[in-house]
Scaffold this active site. Structure first.
Site, short mmCIF file in Angstrom:
data_model
loop_
_atom_site.label_atom_id
_atom_site.label_comp_id
_atom_site.label_asym_id
_atom_site.label_seq_id
_atom_site.Cartn_x
_atom_site.Cartn_y
_atom_site.Cartn_z
N ASP A 1 77.97 32.49 18.98
CA ASP A 1 76.55 32.81 19.09
C ASP A 1 75.84 31.87 20.06
O ASP A 1 74.93 32.27 20.76
CB ASP A 1 75.88 32.75 17.71
CG ASP A 1 74.59 33.55 17.69
OD1 ASP A 1 74.65 34.75 18.01
OD2 ASP A 1 73.53 32.98 17.39
N THR B 1 66.30 47.75 25.76
CA THR B 1 67.06 46.56 25.41
C THR B 1 67.94 46.78 24.18
O THR B 1 68.80 45.95 23.87
CB THR B 1 66.12 45.34 25.21
OG1 THR B 1 66.91 44.15 25.18
CG2 THR B 1 65.31 45.47 23.92
#
Ligand SMILES: *[C@@H]1O[C@H](CO)[C@@H](O)[C@H](O)[C@H]1NC(C)=O
Ligand SMILES: *[C@@H]1O[C@H](CO)[C@@H](O)[C@H](O)[C@H]1NC(C)=O
Ligand SMILES: *[C@@H]1O[C@H](CO)[C@@H](O)[C@H](O)[C@H]1NC(C)=O
Length: 509
Positions: free
Chosen positions: A373, A499
């Site tokens: 991440d 997005t």
């Protein structure tokens, strides 16, 4: 090479839709059995997750894929269903499409127990419905769903925007993000973030263009105007790169920390996408994106000491560089590639590919084959237990979790569509196989704590709706035949992806 599978329904559908929607397939992306088999394997994974969601969670927002329970993290309007719509259409999955359209007919957007995020609601629900409308009215018209249900996607989009639009009723027009729709209240914030302010114009403008009611476009573009003309000038330390927070009372930036990371990311993404949507109306957005892109190449490009051939984007604040990046940031390669191909700028394409290779390194070097991440590459801050890893990998892991994020596969997809180079398609396949191998449960896909442990460490009982909207879509499209909704080389795009990977039909097509 595998044996050819039967021709899927969607391909047959496209033949007929050529009448309603002229599209000359690009011969580079010709049909071949090996990629057809891979596309079918992605459909299998989609169906697995869809069946689990329907069985255990629908019409709630998301499945808890370990306990077979459900969550309502997105106001309980069925986020996974609405987020899955455009992918189900593109895969020609008529059963799923029908279930979703029946559900959309029932949503009451005036009711929820929880705070509403203007940004999340716009990118998942509003865009999901608008994209479904654009696809089903356009190149997917032959899927054969009832036109009244297609029309209702637009009606519900307008209903939702009418519920949300009070958010923009502030002294500056910069919206509140966190809303109480029952009281028309907000969370009392004084500032709003760059990405959440700057990731509304595509959806709200599309809604105006489809309904003929200008209000929605005007509200989102007024908010964006402060981002395009940043005040004070100190909030723009390099041309085009701006701070992260905007004062809701006067539209001025309150800081000058610049990055492409989460919180800032999709502001930059939408500058060039608005230009793809309509080059006439949004030339200024493009000019701002070009400045930001040029400044990023000049000032933010950064190379780890242990692997100087890799490129990551640093952040910058008050004379200091922060050498940390995120999975979220990895949309950046795709943004440079899209801008590069649309504007015919080879320097942007070349730089986009460097970013893509950097993000691939974060996948390639871990034990699961999935990237972390967040990671860093500051040689002074390498954790003592990661020195060896840093020397080999070119980064150290800050957070090793993975929660089904799509951005790395997304940029591989742009790289493949724009260069035609098979390596990027292979990288999508590697990433997809790794996700399928590590995150798959009996009913769906879960999240995990450590991409650099065999098996991914501990697992989390949550399946974000963007699994359906994004991961499955990019993994499928890169292997699927050419189609009007695919990203195209040059300035020939008929759709632009929001997005959340919902394809929105461009204004002039
Ligand atoms: C926002 O601007 C107003 C002036 O319009 C000022 O009074 C206030 O302190 C500013 N808030 C922040 C958080 O900077
Ligand atoms: C990493 O990349 C190298 C070089 O392309 C390749 O040989 C290797 O198989 C990759 N490893 C993984 C885990 O994907
Ligand atoms: C995904 O996992 C399932 C279950 O293990 C397996 O049957 C399928 O072949 C896998 N797909 C890919 C592409 O690896």
């Amino acid at each position: 090479m595998r044996v050819s599978l039967s021709l899927p329904v969607v391909a047959l559908g496209l033949v007929g839709s050529a009448v309603a929607y002229p599209h000359e397939p690009n011969p580079i992306f010709r049909h071949d059995p090996e990629n057809q088999a891979k596309a079918d394997a992605v459909k299998e994974a989609f169906q697995h997750a869809w069946d689990g969601y329907i069985k255990y969670a629908f019409p709630h927002d998301e499945l808890h894929p370990m306990s077979n329970g459900y969550g309502d993290s997105r106001n309980g309007w069925g986020a996974s269903a609405v987020d899955a719509l455009s992918t189900a259409i593109i895969m020609g999955n008529k059963d799923a499409v029908q279930t979703i359209l029946d559900h959309v007919d029932t949503i009451d957007f005036t009711k929820t127990k929880d705070e509403v995020s203007l940004f999340e609601t716009t990118i998942r629900y509003l865009a999901g419905m608008l994209s479904g409308y654009d696809l089903l009215k356009g190149p997917a018209v032959n899927l054969g769903v009832k036109s009244s249900q297609v029309d209702n996607l637009l009606t519900q989009s307008k209903n939702l925007a009418d519920v949300l639009k009070f958010a923009f009723d502030t002294p500056s027009g910069v919206p509140y993000n966190n809303l109480n729709i029952a009281s028309k209240g907000n969370d009392g914030a004084r500032t709003n973030g760059l990405a959440v302010t700057g990731t509304l114009a595509l959806e709200w403008t599309r809604l105006s263009d489809l309904t003929g009611e200008e209000e929605y476009a005007e509200l989102s573009q007024k908010a964006e105007s402060y981002l395009l003309n940043p005040q004070p000038s100190s909030a723009e330390p390099f041309p085009g790169l701006v701070g992260s927070n905007i004062n809701i009372s006067n539209g001025h930036f309150t800081d000058a920390t610049v990055s492409w990371n989460g919180g800032d990311d999709s502001f930059y993404e939408y500058l060039i996408k608005m230009y793809v949507y309509d080059p006439k109306r949004f030339e200024k957005y493009k000019d701002r994106w070009v400045l930001a892109a040029e400044s990023s190449i000049k000032h933010l490009a950064s190379h780890p000491t242990s692997r100087p051939e890799l490129t990551f984007l640093a952040s910058y604040s008050n004379g200091n560089y922060d050498l940390n990046s995120q999975h979220l940031t990895c949309f950046d390669g795709g943004s440079f590639l899209l801008g590069g191909t649309v504007l015919d700028r080879q320097d942007f394409i070349d730089f986009g590919l460097k970013l893509v290779h950097g993000c691939e390194a974060t996948y390639n070097q871990t034990l699961t084959g999935i990237g972390p991440d967040s990671w860093g590459w500051d040689p002074k801050r390498v954790p003592s237990d990661q020195k060896k890893f840093y020397d080999k990998a070119g980064f150290y892991i800050n957070s090793g979790s993975y929660d089904l994020r799509p951005e790395v596969l997304e940029s591989f997809y742009y790289a493949y569509r724009i260069t035609g180079n098979e390596i990027y398609r292979d990288w999508v396949w590697n990433g997809f196989k790794a996700i399928n191998a590590t995150c798959r449960t009996g009913s769906g896909f879960d999240a995990m704590s450590d991409v650099n442990k065999v098996g991914g460490g501990s697992h989390y009982d949550n399946q974000e709706s963007f699994l359906f909207a994004e991961v499955m879509k990019y993994a499928y499209l890169v292997h699927a035949d050419d189609a009007p909704w695919q990203v195209q080389k040059g300035d020939k795009n008929a759709f632009v992806f929001n997005t959340e990977a919902h394809p929105i039909r461009v204004s002039h097509s």
